[in-house]
Design a protein around this motif. Structure first.
Motif, PDB file in Angstrom:
ATOM      1  N   ASP A 301      49.718  41.464  33.105  1.00 21.64           N
ATOM      2  CA  ASP A 301      50.408  40.771  34.190  1.00 21.64           C
ATOM      3  C   ASP A 301      51.573  39.933  33.683  1.00 21.64           C
ATOM      4  O   ASP A 301      52.613  39.841  34.343  1.00 21.64           O
ATOM      5  N   ARG A 305      55.624  41.348  35.496  1.00 21.40           N
ATOM      6  CA  ARG A 305      56.375  40.760  36.604  1.00 21.40           C
ATOM      7  C   ARG A 305      57.851  41.111  36.509  1.00 21.40           C
ATOM      8  O   ARG A 305      58.545  41.164  37.505  1.00 21.40           O
ATOM      9  N   PRO A 321      42.487  41.232  38.554  1.00 19.75           N
ATOM     10  CA  PRO A 321      43.220  40.045  38.099  1.00 19.75           C
ATOM     11  C   PRO A 321      42.444  38.767  38.382  1.00 19.75           C
ATOM     12  O   PRO A 321      41.696  38.682  39.370  1.00 19.75           O
ATOM     13  N   ASN A 326      48.001  37.803  42.048  1.00 20.26           N
ATOM     14  CA  ASN A 326      48.558  38.755  41.083  1.00 20.26           C
ATOM     15  C   ASN A 326      48.286  40.194  41.495  1.00 20.26           C
ATOM     16  O   ASN A 326      49.033  41.102  41.099  1.00 20.26           O
ATOM     17  N   HIS A 329      51.236  41.228  43.440  1.00 20.07           N
ATOM     18  CA  HIS A 329      52.376  41.522  42.569  1.00 20.07           C
ATOM     19  C   HIS A 329      52.207  42.898  41.925  1.00 20.07           C
ATOM     20  O   HIS A 329      53.171  43.649  41.756  1.00 20.07           O
TER      21      HIS A 329
END
Length: 452
Positions: A301, A305, A321, A326, A329
């Motif tokens: 992670d 991003r 996550p 997250n 995302h």
């Protein structure tokens, strides 16, 4: 339906947008353009993949007049090297018919001398990670007295990374009279504090809540007993190269990223990136994935991003996550630009509470898939599964390592002695300017959460 023509942008910028094939602005682009053009402080909250980068670049480039002055007029801060590189690339795509001097600066390389030379030659827009940009400021090479606009992209991740001190230090070198532009995928208490402290009556626009599942992404989940059974399932699924033609796999730790890379059956088809990999390796891995040389990219992670790659067919959460946001995302990496995407969540019994938090956040129950009969259950456990698992990448650093100070790496006795005799430039700078030694406020929250 509005088009980019309604923005009344200058011809050169309009030609670049036409070359890119863009016709209709996204909601966040519509909401931000006139506000940023009006000079107001702006906070944009929108999910990953909704065009946030172009949302702030268009009005900035529209307002940026030609100049030969040496000092930059626009500063854009981003949390990762990958995101810095992609922002610079996006600026270059938008400015083939405009004379704009842009420079990306970030650490992890030995090229700070080259970056200093490039800064001294004169720039209009500088894009950088906070630490490297601040190093250039305190070396008296980069001067921020002419900055008119400050952009902080992915501000929530910026604060999670522990960049709060660097941001405050950078603010001290910026003119008081400037426009502040913040973009984020989530709104946290840390973001609120930053807004209240440094922005003046900002216009806030929230396009979609971070917990709202994207309509063009189909989701499924598999209950899996352990790591190696997850590997068996992936080997079974990924064997269908036509269906799984561009797959981004998220893992929770660097250890699991390397372990998965070593145990999956698709050696020539895979790349892996995480924060311990050298920058050249990370760049090459992303390029291979983007061009199709490899169809599978394994990432954590912390790194992912900054990834903005089109036509990802599947996002697979190999590990659930630690923070439910997250997950949004992650899945936002597929189904971009209104394309259809697919997301798969794998979770063990220990990860079930994390899965539940994700579904609670989304107010959506991810459909469960039946276990394929041809996939064997593997009873082998990883060392972490035998003990208390470490789910998030940031907590890989053991407390003893954190307590030592600036470096998180294991050192031999010899190296430790050498460090005492002669401190590195990075260590001196961290001590002098009180840079944080921890990876972010969320780590502290994580520890508190575990103690409860």
């Amino acid at each position: 339906m509005n088009t980019f023509e309604h923005f009344k942008i200058k011809k050169q910028l309009g030609n670049a947008i036409a070359d890119l094939g863009f016709t209709t602005p996204t909601p966040i682009q519509e909401e931000s353009f006139s506000t940023i053009m009006g000079g107001f402080d702006f906070v944009g909250i929108a999910q990953t993949g909704t065009g946030k980068t172009i949302a702030y670049l268009l009005p900035i480039l529209q307002d940026l007049a030609f100049s030969e002055q040496a000092n930059p007029r626009v500063v854009i801060l981003a949390p990762t090297r990958e995101l810095v590189i992609q922002i610079v690339e996006q600026i270059e795509k938008l400015t083939p018919y405009i004379s704009v001097r842009t420079l990306g600066v970030y650490g992890g390389t030995n090229n700070i001398k080259g970056q200093k030379i490039a800064v001294a030659e004169g720039i209009d827009i500088i894009v950088g990670t906070p630490r490297r940009l601040y190093d250039l400021v305190i070396s008296n090479v980069l001067r921020l007295k002419s900055v008119k606009k400050l952009v902080i992209d992915e501000v929530d991740i910026m604060l999670d990374f522990g960049y709060k001190t660097q941001l405050k230090n950078i603010f001290e070198h910026l003119p008081t009279k400037r426009q502040n532009i913040l973009f984020s995928a989530t709104m946290t208490t840390y973001v609120d504090e930053l807004i209240d402290t440094f922005l003046i009556n900002p216009v806030k626009k929230t396009i979609s809540l971070s917990g709202t599942p994207l309509e063009n992404i189909s989701q499924v989940k598999y209950a899996v007993p352990n790591f190696y059974t997850k590997v068996n399932l992936l080997n079974h699924l990924l064997a269908d190269k036509e269906e799984y033609n561009k797959v981004l796999i998220f893992v929770g730790t660097k250890i699991n990223a390397d372990r998965l890379f070593e145990t999956l059956d698709f050696d020539s088809d895979m790349s892996v990136i995480h924060s311990s990999k050298e920058q050249n390796h990370r760049t090459n891995s992303i390029e291979k994935f983007e061009t199709g040389t490899s169809r599978i990219l394994i990432a954590t992670d912390v790194i992912a991003r900054g990834i903005d790659i089109d036509k990802i067919s599947h996002v697979i959460s190999f590990d659930a996550p630690f923070y439910a946001e997250n997950y949004m995302h992650r899945i936002g990496r597929t189904g971009r630009a209104e394309q259809l995407g697919k997301a798969i969540l794998l979770y063990t019994e220990k990860e079930e509470p994390l899965k539940d938090e994700i579904e609670t956040l989304m107010k959506y129950t991810i459909p469960a898939m039946e276990w394929p009969e041809e996939v064997a259950i593997n009873g082998q456990l990883t060392p972490e599964e035998k003990e208390k698992p470490e789910i998030q990448e940031e907590i890989n650093h053991k407390k003893s390592e954190i307590d030592r100070g600036a470096s998180f790496q294991e050192k031999s006795a010899k190296n430790s002695k050498e460090k005492k005799e002669r401190k590195s430039y990075e260590r001196i700078i961290k001590e002098r300017y009180k840079k944080p030694i921890r990876r972010g406020d969320k780590i502290q929250n994580m520890k508190k959460k575990k103690r409860k």
